[in-house]
Design an enzyme around this catalytic site. Structure first.
Site, PDB file in Angstrom:
ATOM      1  N   MET A 153       0.837  -1.207   0.000  1.00 46.30           N
ATOM      2  CA  MET A 153       0.000   0.000   0.000  1.00 46.30           C
ATOM      3  C   MET A 153       0.870   1.254   0.000  1.00 46.30           C
ATOM      4  O   MET A 153       0.406   2.345   0.336  1.00 46.30           O
ATOM      5  CB  MET A 153      -0.933   0.000   1.209  1.00 46.30           C
ATOM      6  CG  MET A 153      -1.893  -1.188   1.192  1.00 46.30           C
ATOM      7  SD  MET A 153      -3.392  -0.887   2.117  1.00 46.30           S
ATOM      8  CE  MET A 153      -2.746  -0.553   3.734  1.00 46.30           C
ATOM      9  N   ARG A 203       2.390   2.915   9.485  1.00 50.69           N
ATOM     10  CA  ARG A 203       1.604   3.651  10.488  1.00 50.69           C
ATOM     11  C   ARG A 203       2.459   4.206  11.616  1.00 50.69           C
ATOM     12  O   ARG A 203       1.983   5.055  12.382  1.00 50.69           O
ATOM     13  CB  ARG A 203       0.491   2.764  11.049  1.00 50.69           C
ATOM     14  CG  ARG A 203      -0.612   2.479  10.038  1.00 50.69           C
ATOM     15  CD  ARG A 203      -1.811   1.787  10.672  1.00 50.69           C
ATOM     16  NE  ARG A 203      -2.958   1.779   9.775  1.00 50.69           N
ATOM     17  CZ  ARG A 203      -3.288   0.783   8.950  1.00 50.69           C
ATOM     18  NH1 ARG A 203      -2.531  -0.301   8.903  1.00 50.69           N
ATOM     19  NH2 ARG A 203      -4.349   0.864   8.168  1.00 50.69           N
ATOM     20  N   ASP A 244       2.502  -9.228   9.161  1.00 52.00           N
ATOM     21  CA  ASP A 244       1.052  -9.426   9.155  1.00 52.00           C
ATOM     22  C   ASP A 244       0.800 -10.934   9.121  1.00 52.00           C
ATOM     23  O   ASP A 244       0.449 -11.499   8.096  1.00 52.00           O
ATOM     24  CB  ASP A 244       0.452  -8.719   7.932  1.00 52.00           C
ATOM     25  CG  ASP A 244       0.712  -7.221   7.976  1.00 52.00           C
ATOM     26  OD1 ASP A 244      -0.050  -6.505   8.625  1.00 52.00           O
ATOM     27  OD2 ASP A 244       1.722  -6.782   7.391  1.00 52.00           O
ATOM     28  N   GLY A 253      10.964  -2.915   5.560  1.00 51.28           N
ATOM     29  CA  GLY A 253      10.163  -4.147   5.588  1.00 51.28           C
ATOM     30  C   GLY A 253       9.727  -4.509   4.176  1.00 51.28           C
ATOM     31  O   GLY A 253       9.862  -5.661   3.738  1.00 51.28           O
ATOM     32  N   HIS A 254       9.228  -3.508   3.456  1.00 50.26           N
ATOM     33  CA  HIS A 254       8.783  -3.756   2.083  1.00 50.26           C
ATOM     34  C   HIS A 254       9.960  -4.125   1.174  1.00 50.26           C
ATOM     35  O   HIS A 254       9.865  -5.060   0.372  1.00 50.26           O
ATOM     36  CB  HIS A 254       8.098  -2.513   1.509  1.00 50.26           C
ATOM     37  CG  HIS A 254       6.866  -2.077   2.255  1.00 50.26           C
ATOM     38  ND1 HIS A 254       6.839  -0.945   3.021  1.00 50.26           N
ATOM     39  CD2 HIS A 254       5.625  -2.610   2.320  1.00 50.26           C
ATOM     40  CE1 HIS A 254       5.627  -0.787   3.548  1.00 50.26           C
ATOM     41  NE2 HIS A 254       4.865  -1.792   3.145  1.00 50.26           N
ATOM     42  N   LEU A 299       6.592   3.114   1.658  1.00 48.18           N
ATOM     43  CA  LEU A 299       7.479   1.954   1.756  1.00 48.18           C
ATOM     44  C   LEU A 299       8.625   2.175   2.738  1.00 48.18           C
ATOM     45  O   LEU A 299       9.068   3.306   2.953  1.00 48.18           O
ATOM     46  CB  LEU A 299       8.036   1.617   0.366  1.00 48.18           C
ATOM     47  CG  LEU A 299       6.975   1.331  -0.704  1.00 48.18           C
ATOM     48  CD1 LEU A 299       7.647   1.036  -2.050  1.00 48.18           C
ATOM     49  CD2 LEU A 299       6.074   0.165  -0.290  1.00 48.18           C
ATOM     50  N   GLY A 328       4.816 -10.270   4.098  1.00 47.19           N
ATOM     51  CA  GLY A 328       5.629 -10.181   5.309  1.00 47.19           C
ATOM     52  C   GLY A 328       4.999 -10.914   6.482  1.00 47.19           C
ATOM     53  O   GLY A 328       3.784 -10.906   6.658  1.00 47.19           O
TER      54      GLY A 328
HETATM   55  P1  AMP Z   1       1.409  -2.917   3.549  1.00 48.34           P
HETATM   56  O1  AMP Z   1       1.949  -1.906   2.581  1.00 48.34           O
HETATM   57  O2  AMP Z   1       1.452  -2.466   4.972  1.00 48.34           O
HETATM   58  O3  AMP Z   1       0.104  -3.503   3.113  1.00 48.34           O
HETATM   59  O4  AMP Z   1       2.441  -4.122   3.500  1.00 48.34           O
HETATM   60  C1  AMP Z   1       2.785  -4.738   2.289  1.00 48.34           C
HETATM   61  C2  AMP Z   1       3.585  -5.978   2.578  1.00 48.34           C
HETATM   62  O5  AMP Z   1       4.765  -5.635   3.312  1.00 48.34           O
HETATM   63  C3  AMP Z   1       2.809  -6.980   3.436  1.00 48.34           C
HETATM   64  O6  AMP Z   1       3.073  -8.296   2.962  1.00 48.34           O
HETATM   65  C4  AMP Z   1       3.395  -6.764   4.801  1.00 48.34           C
HETATM   66  O7  AMP Z   1       3.326  -7.898   5.625  1.00 48.34           O
HETATM   67  C5  AMP Z   1       4.832  -6.440   4.459  1.00 48.34           C
HETATM   68  N1  AMP Z   1       5.462  -5.717   5.572  1.00 48.34           N
HETATM   69  C6  AMP Z   1       5.038  -4.558   6.123  1.00 48.34           C
HETATM   70  N2  AMP Z   1       5.831  -4.234   7.171  1.00 48.34           N
HETATM   71  C7  AMP Z   1       6.764  -5.218   7.280  1.00 48.34           C
HETATM   72  C8  AMP Z   1       7.842  -5.473   8.181  1.00 48.34           C
HETATM   73  N3  AMP Z   1       8.136  -4.654   9.171  1.00 48.34           N
HETATM   74  N4  AMP Z   1       8.573  -6.595   7.979  1.00 48.34           N
HETATM   75  C9  AMP Z   1       8.277  -7.453   6.982  1.00 48.34           C
HETATM   76  N5  AMP Z   1       7.266  -7.268   6.109  1.00 48.34           N
HETATM   77  C10 AMP Z   1       6.523  -6.170   6.245  1.00 48.34           C
END
Ligand code: AMP
Length: 277
Positions: A30, A185, A148, A36-37, A33, A145
């Site tokens: 989303m 967040r 989640d 983690g991403h 970035l 990741g």
């Molecule tokens: P989001 O943009 O928050 O929807 O996350 C997109 C992807 O990045 C999802 O698969 C999340 O699990 C992964 N993700 C977000 N934060 C982390 C993190 N700290 N470590 C590993 N993966 C992450």
């Protein structure tokens, strides 16, 4: 690196790449970035010929009361991070749901508790957007990741049940130097809240330490509750890592999961219990 916002342009690129026999990797995000991403991107970079990152703040997975409108957005910075992690194609649609879109994917038991209970409809939104992204990008492999944890379990269930034919790779949770799980967040946290946000990982680590000598899940959970410094606790639970059902004894394949609000910001985290050997 190419940036596409048009779904039909993505579909024709992917058709050509597939005809050429290229292995396609997809990282759905989303935006906003962080490391983690990019860890997901780097993991897939090594495992595919063409790396696609989607950036789309999916309205279906937000509750009406949630932060959709103020969710952080910064495409220029995101594009730089994608480029640095070896991305070939960024897909950033303005909307992913064309006129007349009327299908919703709903995964069963694994999606009901915890995040599913705290955020009704959230996982239907996640499953629906993933199904649509898989249909458009037709990846051979997609990375999610472990941050989640329940989402990863929900996506795995959907892919298996609907025989979608995408390999799902789970990637380790990436933390900041202070231990806090990286999250888009976290940007909402004030400095004092940021300090209190550490208590989520602190509670999980205290539970892990307790689990080295204690296998009763309720007792270990109580240790975690004591260590939390949050404004509202949604859940702190010891669960089976695949079914997400609560367990009464800690053993192999159990995991502590937590969701709590610090100030106005809702945070989640998780850790394997006991420490994997
Ligand atoms: P989001 O943009 O928050 O929807 O996350 C997109 C992807 O990045 C999802 O698969 C999340 O699990 C992964 N993700 C977000 N934060 C982390 C993190 N700290 N470590 C590993 N993966 C992450």
């Amino acid at each position: 690196m190419e940036i596409l916002s048009d779904a039909s342009a993505l579909v024709s690129q992917v058709e050509r790449l597939r005809r050429e026999g290229r292995r396609i990797g997809l990282v759905p995000t989303m935006g906003a970035l962080h490391r983690g991403h990019t860890s997901l991107m780097r993991r897939l970079r090594a495992d595919c010929d063409v790396l696609i990152v989607s950036i789309y703040v999916n309205p279906l997975q937000f509750l009406p009361s949630e932060d959709l409108a103020r969710y952080p957005r910064d495409l220029a910075r995101d594009a730089e991070l994608c480029l640095g992690a070896g991305t070939d194609l960024v897909f950033t649609p303005t909307t992913l749901y064309p006129q007349g879109f009327d299908t919703h994917v709903s995964v069963g038991a694994v999606s009901r508790r915890w995040e599913g209970a705290a955020r009704p409809g959230h996982f239907d939104g996640v499953a629906t957007v993933c199904a649509r992204l898989f249909g458009l990008a037709r990846p051979h492999v997609a990375a999610f990741g472990e941050k989640d944890w329940q989402q990863l379990a929900v996506v795995r269930r959907m892919v298996e049940d609907l025989a979608i034919g995408v390999e799902i790779v789970g990637c380790p949770l990436v933390r900041d130097d202070d231990g806090v799980a990286l999250s888009s967040r976290n940007a909402y946290l004030t400095p004092p809240e940021r300090i209190r946000a550490r208590s989520l990982v602190g509670a999980l680590q205290a539970m892990r330490a307790a689990a080295s000598t204690e296998s009763d899940a309720a007792r270990v959970r109580a240790v975690g509750v004591d260590a939390l410094d949050v404004d509202a606790l949604d859940y702190l639970a010891v669960v089976d890592e695949r079914s997400l059902e609560p367990v009464s004894r800690i053993g192999s394949g159990t995991r502590a999961i937590v969701a709590a609000r610090v100030g106005a910001t809702r945070l989640i985290d998780n850790l394997a219990l006991p420490e994997p050997t």
